[in-house]
Design a protein around this motif. Structure first.
Motif, PDB file in Angstrom:
ATOM      1  N   GLY A 440     -34.869 -82.988  10.012  1.00  0.00           N
ATOM      2  CA  GLY A 440     -35.497 -81.787  10.556  1.00  0.00           C
ATOM      3  C   GLY A 440     -34.482 -80.890  11.226  1.00  0.00           C
ATOM      4  N   ARG A 441     -34.760 -80.536  12.504  1.00  0.00           N
ATOM      5  CA  ARG A 441     -33.869 -79.667  13.246  1.00  0.00           C
ATOM      6  C   ARG A 441     -33.735 -80.172  14.679  1.00  0.00           C
ATOM      7  NH1 ARG A 441     -36.391 -73.848  12.652  1.00  0.00           N
ATOM      8  NH2 ARG A 441     -38.307 -75.079  12.551  1.00  0.00           N
ATOM      9  N   LEU A 442     -32.605 -79.797  15.312  1.00  0.00           N
ATOM     10  CA  LEU A 442     -32.352 -80.184  16.690  1.00  0.00           C
ATOM     11  C   LEU A 442     -32.047 -78.939  17.507  1.00  0.00           C
ATOM     12  CD1 LEU A 442     -31.761 -82.269  18.958  1.00  0.00           C
ATOM     13  CD2 LEU A 442     -29.371 -82.262  18.153  1.00  0.00           C
ATOM     14  N   PHE A 443     -32.789 -78.765  18.625  1.00  0.00           N
ATOM     15  CA  PHE A 443     -32.509 -77.732  19.605  1.00  0.00           C
ATOM     16  C   PHE A 443     -31.905 -78.407  20.831  1.00  0.00           C
ATOM     17  CE2 PHE A 443     -33.902 -75.854  23.618  1.00  0.00           C
ATOM     18  CZ  PHE A 443     -33.489 -74.542  23.499  1.00  0.00           C
ATOM     19  N   THR A 465     -31.581 -79.673  27.851  1.00  0.00           N
ATOM     20  CA  THR A 465     -32.883 -79.899  27.208  1.00  0.00           C
ATOM     21  C   THR A 465     -32.668 -80.102  25.716  1.00  0.00           C
ATOM     22  OG1 THR A 465     -33.236 -77.524  26.870  1.00  0.00           O
ATOM     23  CG2 THR A 465     -34.071 -78.459  28.917  1.00  0.00           C
ATOM     24  N   ARG A 466     -33.555 -80.864  25.115  1.00  0.00           N
ATOM     25  CA  ARG A 466     -33.472 -81.147  23.683  1.00  0.00           C
ATOM     26  C   ARG A 466     -34.868 -81.155  23.082  1.00  0.00           C
ATOM     27  NH1 ARG A 466     -28.906 -84.042  21.810  1.00  0.00           N
ATOM     28  NH2 ARG A 466     -30.228 -85.269  20.423  1.00  0.00           N
ATOM     29  N   ILE A 467     -34.965 -80.604  21.895  1.00  0.00           N
ATOM     30  CA  ILE A 467     -36.178 -80.720  21.085  1.00  0.00           C
ATOM     31  C   ILE A 467     -35.732 -81.174  19.708  1.00  0.00           C
ATOM     32  CG2 ILE A 467     -38.161 -79.547  20.061  1.00  0.00           C
ATOM     33  CD1 ILE A 467     -38.036 -77.528  22.338  1.00  0.00           C
ATOM     34  N   SER A 468     -36.267 -82.298  19.262  1.00  0.00           N
ATOM     35  CA  SER A 468     -35.904 -82.837  17.953  1.00  0.00           C
ATOM     36  C   SER A 468     -37.139 -82.847  17.071  1.00  0.00           C
ATOM     37  CB  SER A 468     -35.345 -84.261  18.113  1.00  0.00           C
ATOM     38  OG  SER A 468     -35.013 -84.805  16.858  1.00  0.00           O
ATOM     39  N   THR A 469     -37.041 -82.214  15.907  1.00  0.00           N
ATOM     40  CA  THR A 469     -38.157 -82.180  14.973  1.00  0.00           C
ATOM     41  C   THR A 469     -37.817 -83.023  13.753  1.00  0.00           C
ATOM     42  OG1 THR A 469     -37.387 -80.250  13.756  1.00  0.00           O
ATOM     43  CG2 THR A 469     -38.674 -79.834  15.732  1.00  0.00           C
ATOM     44  N   GLY A 470     -38.851 -83.538  13.128  1.00  0.00           N
ATOM     45  CA  GLY A 470     -38.639 -84.358  11.936  1.00  0.00           C
ATOM     46  C   GLY A 470     -39.951 -84.658  11.264  1.00  0.00           C
ATOM     47  N   PRO A 473     -44.032 -86.455  15.253  1.00  0.00           N
ATOM     48  CA  PRO A 473     -44.151 -85.498  16.352  1.00  0.00           C
ATOM     49  C   PRO A 473     -42.774 -85.124  16.908  1.00  0.00           C
ATOM     50  CG  PRO A 473     -45.672 -87.340  16.622  1.00  0.00           C
ATOM     51  CD  PRO A 473     -44.738 -87.723  15.518  1.00  0.00           C
ATOM     52  N   SER A 474     -42.674 -83.931  17.442  1.00  0.00           N
ATOM     53  CA  SER A 474     -41.413 -83.482  18.037  1.00  0.00           C
ATOM     54  C   SER A 474     -41.121 -84.270  19.306  1.00  0.00           C
ATOM     55  CB  SER A 474     -41.479 -81.990  18.375  1.00  0.00           C
ATOM     56  OG  SER A 474     -41.689 -81.219  17.211  1.00  0.00           O
ATOM     57  N   GLU A 475     -39.859 -84.552  19.544  1.00  0.00           N
ATOM     58  CA  GLU A 475     -39.424 -85.229  20.758  1.00  0.00           C
ATOM     59  C   GLU A 475     -38.798 -84.202  21.694  1.00  0.00           C
ATOM     60  OE1 GLU A 475     -36.806 -88.385  19.809  1.00  0.00           O
ATOM     61  OE2 GLU A 475     -38.224 -89.424  18.499  1.00  0.00           O
ATOM     62  N   VAL A 476     -39.294 -84.167  22.940  1.00  0.00           N
ATOM     63  CA  VAL A 476     -38.844 -83.188  23.925  1.00  0.00           C
ATOM     64  C   VAL A 476     -38.313 -83.923  25.145  1.00  0.00           C
ATOM     65  CG1 VAL A 476     -39.506 -81.220  25.363  1.00  0.00           C
ATOM     66  CG2 VAL A 476     -40.593 -81.556  23.125  1.00  0.00           C
ATOM     67  N   GLU A 477     -37.182 -83.517  25.638  1.00  0.00           N
ATOM     68  CA  GLU A 477     -36.653 -84.090  26.871  1.00  0.00           C
ATOM     69  C   GLU A 477     -35.860 -83.044  27.629  1.00  0.00           C
ATOM     70  OE1 GLU A 477     -32.482 -86.204  25.918  1.00  0.00           O
ATOM     71  OE2 GLU A 477     -34.227 -87.292  25.119  1.00  0.00           O
ATOM     72  N   ALA A 478     -35.858 -83.206  28.960  1.00  0.00           N
ATOM     73  CA  ALA A 478     -35.075 -82.334  29.836  1.00  0.00           C
ATOM     74  C   ALA A 478     -34.480 -83.199  30.935  1.00  0.00           C
ATOM     75  CB  ALA A 478     -35.937 -81.234  30.426  1.00  0.00           C
ATOM     76  N   THR A 479     -33.190 -83.224  31.049  1.00  0.00           N
ATOM     77  CA  THR A 479     -32.501 -84.037  32.035  1.00  0.00           C
ATOM     78  C   THR A 479     -31.424 -83.185  32.705  1.00  0.00           C
ATOM     79  OG1 THR A 479     -30.907 -84.824  30.406  1.00  0.00           O
ATOM     80  CG2 THR A 479     -32.885 -86.156  30.723  1.00  0.00           C
ATOM     81  N   ASP A 499     -40.891 -84.881  32.900  1.00  0.00           N
ATOM     82  CA  ASP A 499     -41.851 -85.595  32.065  1.00  0.00           C
ATOM     83  C   ASP A 499     -41.770 -85.050  30.643  1.00  0.00           C
ATOM     84  OD1 ASP A 499     -42.456 -86.753  34.429  1.00  0.00           O
ATOM     85  OD2 ASP A 499     -44.551 -86.065  34.519  1.00  0.00           O
ATOM     86  N   LYS A 500     -41.811 -85.922  29.659  1.00  0.00           N
ATOM     87  CA  LYS A 500     -41.530 -85.517  28.284  1.00  0.00           C
ATOM     88  C   LYS A 500     -42.630 -84.706  27.633  1.00  0.00           C
ATOM     89  CE  LYS A 500     -38.162 -89.054  27.057  1.00  0.00           C
ATOM     90  NZ  LYS A 500     -37.769 -90.065  26.071  1.00  0.00           N
ATOM     91  N   ASP A 501     -43.865 -84.882  28.083  1.00  0.00           N
ATOM     92  CA  ASP A 501     -44.959 -84.104  27.509  1.00  0.00           C
ATOM     93  C   ASP A 501     -44.739 -82.624  27.821  1.00  0.00           C
ATOM     94  OD1 ASP A 501     -47.276 -82.906  26.696  1.00  0.00           O
ATOM     95  OD2 ASP A 501     -48.614 -84.325  27.692  1.00  0.00           O
ATOM     96  N   PRO A 502     -44.661 -81.738  26.797  1.00  0.00           N
ATOM     97  CA  PRO A 502     -44.432 -80.311  27.072  1.00  0.00           C
ATOM     98  C   PRO A 502     -45.461 -79.708  28.009  1.00  0.00           C
ATOM     99  CG  PRO A 502     -44.137 -80.764  24.747  1.00  0.00           C
ATOM    100  CD  PRO A 502     -44.704 -82.018  25.350  1.00  0.00           C
ATOM    101  N   ASP A 503     -46.678 -80.290  28.079  1.00  0.00           N
ATOM    102  CA  ASP A 503     -47.711 -79.744  28.962  1.00  0.00           C
ATOM    103  C   ASP A 503     -47.635 -80.317  30.364  1.00  0.00           C
ATOM    104  OD1 ASP A 503     -48.738 -78.189  26.896  1.00  0.00           O
ATOM    105  OD2 ASP A 503     -50.000 -79.851  26.174  1.00  0.00           O
TER     106      ASP A 503
END
Length: 580
Positions: A440-443, A465-470, A473-479, A499-503
């Motif tokens: 997929g793609r990586l942000f 921050t990272r968003i990985s698509t494939g 489901p997309s994986e989101v993290e912010a550290t 917290d990893k949930d975007p919401d």
């Protein structure tokens, strides 16, 4: 009977030559003779004719200038056959500096301050072109003056005009007027100090200048007798070809020199220099302008298709617009830029105003990148794109942008936003990239921000921050790292995780130490400068070895933001809750 070249040569052999107006077929030539020479003919004495240049030299009397014969030069013009004379340009040295009518009634004596030797009147007795005849643009007679220049056999004629008390003298030399060296530019009218042009060139080019055989192309100088100010411009050919370091060659080298005597107290002596030529480097050819003393050349390539087909065959099919060229002449390194007519999608992102950049030359290998513009939350940001193992990826840098706008952009582009707990942040010195991956793609992004915490607390953070698509489901993290400081305390740096949930609206930051600190030191960054809530605590409490912060952002329903501080010791725990 038309006047032939043979007739002029034959008449001049006897040392005298009579030119009659009636011998010229064109009425404009006949009218010039009668209007300005005061007679239907012109009689040359001491006549010398040079067939190669079609030039006649001698003396002739012009009634308006006085009865005595004056030095004169006539340059003849022939028809397309080269055998029939159709007109001439006549230059006559005037006996007095103030010219009489019907010639321009100028007092040319102030030009003596610039070194002029004699005043001149110039009569253009040649047929008018169709455009001149229709628009009546040409003035048949102009004034001028002669200057003797060291190293030259004959004085040089400069045309002169006067406007509101300012004199302008000019001359053009289509074939170039050879000067013995660059220092002789200072001998041109009003060009004192022009030989300082060599100071504009870097040290490594001084040998090239010393070997130059300059040829003057054009001079225009303005002189104001009132304040003595001289301004002007010179164009001069410096060399047919200069070999430069790193395999580059600069040919047809020409300098344009601007001068201003009022600015001679500055560091450049009132001179500015613009260098131009034709540059060959790395198989590329371009007409360029060279910035001095930086030695950077810029221009346009007439055709860059071969370069792009070699360096970027996958982009060449998209079509190229204007191709600009920039080269460092010291190292031979260059950058070629061209507008991409059919934009390329980079990692699924559409970029506006795309430009292809090819860099190489010197000891560099060819490298291809893309540059363009990305719109994020109404802000236009410059982007760059380069090749990766999986395809093209893009990199973006921004000084300041709202994280809410970045999150909305990733939601639209990648299908997932960033954690909601960070929505109120404004990122500074942001850098992010979007690259393709096997699935997929990586942000990935990094930047710094000021955290809005409850009760006016201060915090800074460096975030990644990272968003990985494939396939899933997309994986989101912010550290990152969170830095707290109190009114009098030093910085405390905590490890930050959202917290990893975007919401999700919460994040956690922790700090741990083997030796620990007192409870008062742990709470200091979070307490106001006045008051000491920890003053009554026993001093024998165990040292704090771990600190945890749990932040919850405010909600649309009106729930205020909160911050929970938990301190852990071996046998105790303290909890502090802070809200707005």
């Amino acid at each position: 009977m038309p006047l032939s070249v043979e007739q002029i040569a034959e008449r001049a052999r006897n040392g005298s030559l009579l030119l009659k107006a009636e011998e010229f077929a064109d009425s404009a030539v006949r009218d010039a003779f009668s209007a300005y020479l005061g007679s239907p003919g012109l009689n040359f004495s001491d006549a010398e004719f040079t067939a190669e240049s079609m030039t006649l030299r001698g003396h002739c009397a012009v009634p308006a200038l006085g009865p005595e014969p004056c030095p004169a030069v006539a340059e003849f013009l022939t028809d397309t056959s080269g055998r029939t004379v159709v007109g001439c340009v006549l230059a006559v040295d005037a006996p007095k500096w103030r010219l009489p009518e019907p010639f321009p009634a100028y007092d040319l004596s102030p030009l003596q301050a610039l070194g002029a030797q004699s005043p001149v009147v110039v009569l253009d007795a040649t047929p008018r072109t169709d455009k001149e005849a229709a628009e009546q643009e040409r003035t048949p007679v102009v004034a001028g003056a002669r200057w003797e220049l060291p190293g030259l056999d004959e004085p040089v004629l400069f045309l002169a005009s006067v406007h509101e008390g300012t004199f302008t003298v000019s001359a053009r030399f289509p074939d170039g007027l050879s000067l013995p060296s660059l220092r002789h530019m200072a001998d041109l009218p009003g060009c004192t100090g022009a030989d300082a042009v060599t100071e504009h060139f870097p040290a490594e080019w001084q040998e090239l200048l010393a070997s130059a055989l300059p040829a003057l192309r054009e001079v225009t100088v303005s002189y104001a007798p009132g304040d003595g100010r001289v301004t002007g411009a010179l164009e001069i050919d410096l060399a047919h070809e200069w070999p430069l370091p790193a395999g580059a060659t600069l040919s047809r080298v020409r300098a344009r020199i601007a001068l201003d005597s009022a600015a001679r107290q500055d560091g450049w002596g009132g001179l500015s220099v613009e260098l131009s030529g034709h540059l060959s480097v790395g198989g590329l050819e371009s007409a360029v302008t060279v910035e001095l003393p930086a030695l950077t050349a810029h221009g346009e390539l007439a055709d860059g298709s071969a370069l792009f087909e070699h360096a970027a065959p996958d982009l060449a099919k998209n079509g190229m617009g204007r191709v600009s060229f920039l080269c460092d002449l010291r190292e031979g390194a260059y950058v070629v830029a061209a507008e991409l007519l059919s934009p390329l999608e980079v990692a699924g992102v559409r970029i506006e105003d795309q430009t292809v950049l090819v860099s190489g030359g010197g000891d560099r290998t060819l490298e291809v990148t893309l540059a363009g513009t990305l719109v994020v939350g109404g802000t236009r940001i410059g982007v760059k794109a380069g090749r990766t193992a999986q395809g093209w990826g893009l990199t973006v840098e921004a000084d300041r942008i709202a994280l809410r706008d970045i999150s909305a952009w990733t939601e639209q582009t990648l299908g997932s936003g960033l954690p909601a707990s960070l929505a109120e942040l404004t990122l500074r010195d942001l850098c992010f990239e979007v690259v393709p991956t096997p699935s997929g793609r990586l942000f990935a992004a990094a930047g710094s921000a000021e955290f809005p915490l409850p009760a006016g607390l201060r915090a800074r953070a460096h975030l990644t921050t990272r968003i990985s698509t494939g396939d899933g489901p997309s994986e989101v993290e912010a550290t990152g790292s969170l830095l707290l400081s109190g009114p009098e305390s030093s910085l405390m740096e905590l490890d930050f995780v959202a917290d990893k949930d975007p919401d999700a609206t919460s994040w956690t930051a922790t700090w741990a130490a083997q030796e620990g600190i007192t409870l008062g030191e742990a709470l200091a960054p979070l307490l106001p400068a006045t008051g000491s809530p920890t003053a009554g605590l026993p001093t024998l409490l165990p040292a704090v070895e771990k600190i945890s912060l749990r932040y919850t952002a405010p909600t649309a329903a009106g729930v205020a933001a909160s911050l929970v501080l938990t301190t852990d010791a071996r046998q105790a725990r303290a909890v502090l809750v802070i809200t707005d």
